[in-house]
Enzyme design. Sequence first.
Site, PDB file in Angstrom:
ATOM      1  NE  ARG A  56     -94.393  67.122  -7.653  1.00 31.97           N
ATOM      2  CZ  ARG A  56     -95.190  67.461  -8.653  1.00 31.97           C
ATOM      3  NH1 ARG A  56     -94.699  68.002  -9.755  1.00 31.97           N
ATOM      4  NH2 ARG A  56     -96.484  67.272  -8.564  1.00 31.97           N
ATOM      5  CD  GLU A 114    -100.005  69.995 -13.991  1.00 31.75           C
ATOM      6  OE1 GLU A 114    -100.716  69.412 -14.817  1.00 31.75           O
ATOM      7  OE2 GLU A 114     -98.836  70.348 -14.235  1.00 31.75           O
ATOM      8  CE1 TYR A 139     -93.465  71.150 -18.293  1.00 31.15           C
ATOM      9  CE2 TYR A 139     -95.342  71.704 -16.920  1.00 31.15           C
ATOM     10  CZ  TYR A 139     -94.292  70.858 -17.226  1.00 31.15           C
ATOM     11  OH  TYR A 139     -94.057  69.734 -16.470  1.00 31.15           O
ATOM     12  CG  ASN A 154     -96.451  71.617 -11.885  1.00 34.24           C
ATOM     13  OD1 ASN A 154     -95.573  71.712 -11.039  1.00 34.24           O
ATOM     14  ND2 ASN A 154     -97.185  70.524 -12.044  1.00 34.24           N
ATOM     15  CD  GLU A 191     -95.151  68.628 -13.330  1.00 34.15           C
ATOM     16  OE1 GLU A 191     -95.494  68.950 -14.485  1.00 34.15           O
ATOM     17  OE2 GLU A 191     -95.784  67.833 -12.618  1.00 34.15           O
ATOM     18  CG  HIS A 197     -98.947  63.444 -10.932  1.00 26.79           C
ATOM     19  ND1 HIS A 197     -97.877  64.306 -10.776  1.00 26.79           N
ATOM     20  CD2 HIS A 197     -99.311  63.557 -12.224  1.00 26.79           C
ATOM     21  CE1 HIS A 197     -97.597  64.897 -11.931  1.00 26.79           C
ATOM     22  NE2 HIS A 197     -98.459  64.447 -12.838  1.00 26.79           N
TER      23      HIS A 197
END
Length: 456
Positions: A80, A169, A297, A295, A353, A124
């Site tokens: 990606r 995002e 985390y 994404n 991600e 991005h």
Amino acid sequence: MPNLPLSAFPPNFVWGAATASYQIEGAATEDGRGESVWDRFCATPGKVRNGDDGTVACDFYHRYPNDIALMRELGIDAFRFSVAWPRVVPGGRGPVNDRGLDFYDRLVDDLLAAGIAPYVTLFHWDTPQPIEDAGGWPARATVDAFVEYVEAVAGRLGDRVGHWITHNEPWVVSWVGHAFGHHAPGRTSDADALATAHHLLLSHGRAVQIVRELSPGSEVGITLNLDFVYAAGDEDGDEAAATWVDGFHNRWFLDPIFKGAYPQDMVEEWREILPEIADGDLEQIAQPIDFLGVNNYTSPLVAADTDGSRSRIVRRADVDRTDMGWEVVPEGLRDLLLRLARDYAPKAIYVTENGAAYPDVRGHDGSVGDPERQAYLEGYIGAAAEAVASGVPLRGYFAWSLLDNFEWAWGYWKRFGLVYVDYATLERVPKGSFYRYRDLIAAQRAQGTDDVYAVA
Ligand code: IFM
């Protein structure tokens, strides 16, 4: 592979690694690339730690053949990366820079020749500076400018790229860049943040239609940064605080994309500062998509705030933290994926991600051991496996990131890579997690199982 329920993943599960243009490419003034808001932000004293910038970054622009060789060694199915708008349309609008497109053309061809599928993110965060000067994302005209840029990229690469991601995002671009001022362009207005969010979403819907036209047979989706929000206690106040955080981070983007409407509770909150939402906008935003990119985390624990704010984040006492201070909560990814499947029923999901920063250093023998990152990846991949076993249509997982890179306002201080980058020499050194991820991918493939739902 002890304790990892790899047999949950279907045989055609996509393993990948993710990156973004400004964070890795460098070559900031080469081949006609124009200025981006991140070039300008980095050049503004005090904005980025240590005065770092993306002028050289990992020099991926020149070293990508070597990095593709690393990808082959890693054994990933997909890579990606994002296309830099200022390389393709240096003025933001107007003439297309063929030399900029040539780079991505070569990159796509070389990836395909190496048996690695390109997953291309169209935006991005590197908005051309001339677009910002003309009003930026808070201005509705930026939607048209973005559409023109997407036409140029999809027109050139659409015959070979099978997976497109419109935006990465949008919450971060909107709020961190336009309300908190911590990212480019550094604005500090909630109204600008909401206008940005609306125009990013609208441009997503329009880009989906362009991609379908110019890249027939490909799949297109969007990547959101999403967290499962846990309420700290049973009290009403904590639940309400968690609902607010969920609305702010998650539902404001998910609801228009999947349900064609902004969430009513948040509309009430922001009624005074909402941008113009024209007739037909929500229909455009709610174009059917082929997949949702996630994404993830960490997962916040949220409680009512006693000081008048709507919520406060509660620090967990019993979890590990990464170098970003982010709590390691693998079950949050599982709960998030289950919730997305239940509430929004996307056709497919990719984790686009997931990864962790740690303060990696080279040992005396030159190697980089990173046991914490290995444990992080195993925990999160295990959680993804549990979600798959429960029926979530998760089709792939991309580690963030292939390389250590420019971590925005943190500069080069925070290292997320599977591959260590020595910024003095640009030498690449695969870390322990690189080999661990390689072995995990190989082990999952070796199973070649039909036994999709068996969890060890
Ligand atoms: O580096 C970023 C990336 O650009 C977007 N998602 C989060 C990563 C880690 O902060």
